[in-house]
Write a protein that holds these residues in place. Structure first.
Motif, mmCIF file in Angstrom:
data_model
loop_
_atom_site.group_PDB
_atom_site.id
_atom_site.type_symbol
_atom_site.label_atom_id
_atom_site.label_comp_id
_atom_site.label_asym_id
_atom_site.label_seq_id
_atom_site.Cartn_x
_atom_site.Cartn_y
_atom_site.Cartn_z
ATOM 1 N N SER A 63 0.989 16.553 5.481
ATOM 2 C CA SER A 63 -0.466 16.570 5.326
ATOM 3 C C SER A 63 -0.936 15.804 4.389
ATOM 4 N N ASP A 64 -0.290 15.175 3.586
ATOM 5 C CA ASP A 64 -0.891 14.340 2.506
ATOM 6 C C ASP A 64 -0.802 13.013 2.998
ATOM 7 N N ILE A 65 -0.313 12.474 4.192
ATOM 8 C CA ILE A 65 -0.485 11.137 4.753
ATOM 9 C C ILE A 65 -1.062 11.168 6.069
ATOM 10 N N LYS A 66 -1.793 11.987 6.324
ATOM 11 C CA LYS A 66 -2.369 12.130 7.813
ATOM 12 C C LYS A 66 -2.916 10.846 8.265
ATOM 13 N N HIS A 67 -3.323 10.097 7.534
ATOM 14 C CA HIS A 67 -3.937 8.600 7.817
ATOM 15 C C HIS A 67 -2.908 7.895 8.468
ATOM 16 N N LEU A 68 -1.726 7.877 8.243
ATOM 17 C CA LEU A 68 -0.804 7.304 8.685
ATOM 18 C C LEU A 68 -0.240 7.458 10.450
ATOM 19 N N ALA A 69 -0.680 8.782 10.644
ATOM 20 C CA ALA A 69 -0.327 9.175 12.105
ATOM 21 C C ALA A 69 -0.881 7.905 13.212
ATOM 22 N N GLU A 70 -1.921 7.050 12.779
ATOM 23 C CA GLU A 70 -2.277 5.998 13.257
ATOM 24 C C GLU A 70 -2.433 4.786 12.293
ATOM 25 N N PRO A 71 -1.389 4.015 12.155
ATOM 26 C CA PRO A 71 -1.250 3.267 10.995
ATOM 27 C C PRO A 71 -2.011 1.895 11.172
ATOM 28 N N SER A 72 -3.146 1.979 11.397
ATOM 29 C CA SER A 72 -4.005 0.516 11.533
ATOM 30 C C SER A 72 -4.190 0.102 9.995
ATOM 31 N N ALA B 68 -4.741 5.779 3.008
ATOM 32 C CA ALA B 68 -3.690 6.684 2.569
ATOM 33 C C ALA B 68 -3.262 6.077 0.954
ATOM 34 N N SER B 69 -3.244 4.666 1.040
ATOM 35 C CA SER B 69 -2.972 4.359 -0.431
ATOM 36 C C SER B 69 -4.055 4.658 -1.598
ATOM 37 N N ILE B 70 -5.468 4.549 -1.098
ATOM 38 C CA ILE B 70 -6.581 5.057 -1.797
ATOM 39 C C ILE B 70 -6.436 6.578 -2.259
ATOM 40 N N ALA B 71 -6.097 7.288 -1.385
ATOM 41 C CA ALA B 71 -5.889 8.816 -1.433
ATOM 42 C C ALA B 71 -5.024 9.216 -2.591
ATOM 43 N N HIS B 72 -3.886 8.301 -2.847
ATOM 44 C CA HIS B 72 -2.775 8.429 -3.851
ATOM 45 C C HIS B 72 -3.150 7.511 -5.134
ATOM 46 N N ALA C 95 -16.608 8.340 -1.207
ATOM 47 C CA ALA C 95 -16.402 9.872 -0.898
ATOM 48 C C ALA C 95 -15.139 10.412 -1.628
ATOM 49 N N SER C 96 -14.240 9.594 -1.953
ATOM 50 C CA SER C 96 -13.050 9.990 -2.546
ATOM 51 C C SER C 96 -13.059 10.598 -3.767
ATOM 52 N N GLY C 97 -14.169 10.377 -4.538
ATOM 53 C CA GLY C 97 -14.615 10.844 -5.884
ATOM 54 C C GLY C 97 -13.675 10.077 -7.269
ATOM 55 N N LYS C 98 -13.014 9.018 -6.704
ATOM 56 C CA LYS C 98 -12.259 8.396 -7.731
ATOM 57 C C LYS C 98 -13.024 7.096 -8.406
ATOM 58 N N PRO C 99 -12.712 6.916 -9.488
ATOM 59 C CA PRO C 99 -13.426 5.779 -10.299
ATOM 60 C C PRO C 99 -13.416 4.665 -9.284
ATOM 61 N N ALA D 227 0.782 -1.063 -0.026
ATOM 62 C CA ALA D 227 0.249 0.117 -0.019
ATOM 63 C C ALA D 227 0.950 1.310 -0.022
ATOM 64 N N MET D 228 2.008 1.102 0.348
ATOM 65 C CA MET D 228 2.971 2.383 0.249
ATOM 66 C C MET D 228 3.341 2.796 -1.242
ATOM 67 N N LEU D 229 2.923 2.025 -2.128
ATOM 68 C CA LEU D 229 3.583 2.201 -3.498
ATOM 69 C C LEU D 229 2.843 3.305 -4.254
ATOM 70 N N PRO D 230 1.467 3.445 -4.113
ATOM 71 C CA PRO D 230 0.834 4.703 -4.788
ATOM 72 C C PRO D 230 1.459 6.063 -4.125
ATOM 73 N N ILE D 231 1.521 6.098 -2.841
ATOM 74 C CA ILE D 231 2.270 7.097 -2.143
ATOM 75 C C ILE D 231 3.488 7.432 -2.587
ATOM 76 N N TYR D 232 4.399 6.547 -2.607
ATOM 77 C CA TYR D 232 5.891 6.791 -3.155
ATOM 78 C C TYR D 232 5.819 7.239 -4.603
ATOM 79 N N MET D 233 5.052 6.572 -5.497
ATOM 80 C CA MET D 233 4.740 7.045 -6.914
ATOM 81 C C MET D 233 4.349 8.516 -6.980
ATOM 82 N N LYS D 234 3.485 8.953 -6.143
ATOM 83 C CA LYS D 234 2.927 10.239 -6.215
ATOM 84 C C LYS D 234 3.933 11.337 -5.560
#
Length: 268
Positions: A200-209, A216-220, A241-245, A150-157
């Motif tokens: 600010s772009d990975i605020k979900h990882l503050a509590e990495p459940s 966080a992956s979906i957001a990227h 709610a993400s607005g993504k396809p 799941a970190m791959l989309p974050i690192y790609m973006k």
């Protein structure tokens, strides 16, 4: 999907690990695209419980040898490869003695998550991208399965955002049901921020459940697939709610047509 290039990045893939939702779909979807004439590559970690002799893994010297920095530590990258029998599908394995030699996947024999799972996931993401760069293989789509990927989309973006090789690549994340309880290391967000990813772009990882890592992956990602019946209502609402396809869950006997149409009409 003929001649389309799809990179599958997964936590688990059969036949190398036991059957579960993630490992089965990480085999079935690439096989489907392969059967349609698409070009595919699969990447997964080389966990210590994968039998290298039985599955005929061998190191690819020309791809191995670089060091990846994780939380200011140099970690050597080893690349191994194998072919799924009868399918002409190559699987690349990201390996490192420190992170992947232990004889289990995500947790010890008592079921306790490994304390460095966060670093393992960062190493895996970087290892995949660096290897694909060395292969000079340009994917049309990168499809991510399982939380270890799941970190791959974050690192790609962020980390790899200026790589011309991936300028037109779309990222799809598949969402599965709850995989682990508790959280990974609470310092995880700092380790990702170390790589110049804005906090600010990975605020979900503050509590990495489990669910926050996926959020966080979906957001990227550019698109999302609900790949399991067991995804929580909260996760489904987040995806909507993400607005993504996104593709709602489809049963196994219908996934081939639905996934293909989704790739063609919503992602590409």
């Amino acid at each position: 999907m003929e001649d389309k290039r799809i990179l599958y990045v997964s936590s688990e893939v059969v036949p190398y690990l036991a059957e579960n939702e993630v490992s089965l779909m990480s085999y079935d979807v690439p096989k489907m695209i392969n059967d349609q004439g698409g070009q595919i590559r699969i990447f997964m970690p080389r966990y210590g419980n994968i039998n290298e002799r039985r599955h005929q893994l061998h190191e690819v010297i020309r791809l191995s040898g670089m060091n990846l920095v994780v939380n200011d530590m140099d970690m050597p990258l080893i690349i191994k490869v194998a072919s799924i029998p009868k399918e002409r599908i190559q699987v690349y394995f990201i390996d490192n003695d420190e992170y992947f030699k232990r004889k289990a996947t995500f947790a010890d024999e008592d079921g306790t998550l490994y304390p460095d799972n966060d670093e393992r996931s960062i190493f895996f993401a970087k290892g995949v991208v660096e290897t694909v760069k060395k292969l000079n293989w340009v994917p049309d789509i990168i499809h991510v399965h399982g939380w270890m990927a799941a970190m791959l989309p974050i690192y790609m973006k962020h980390f790899y955002k200026d790589e011309a090789l991936f300028a037109d690549t779309k990222i799809v994340t598949s969402v599965y049901g709850q995989s682990f309880d508790g959280t990974l290391d609470n310092e995880m967000i700092k380790k990702v921020v170390f790589d110049d990813v804005p906090e600010s772009d990975i605020k979900h990882l503050a509590e990495p459940s489990y669910e926050n890592i996926l959020k966080a992956s979906i957001a990227h990602s550019d698109a999302v697939i609900i790949a399991s019946e067991n995804v929580s209502d909260d996760m489904v609402k987040f995806v909507e709610a993400s607005g993504k396809p996104f593709l709602p869950y489809v049963p196994k006997d219908k996934f081939a047509e639905e996934y293909t149409n989704f790739y063609k009409n919503q992602v590409l």
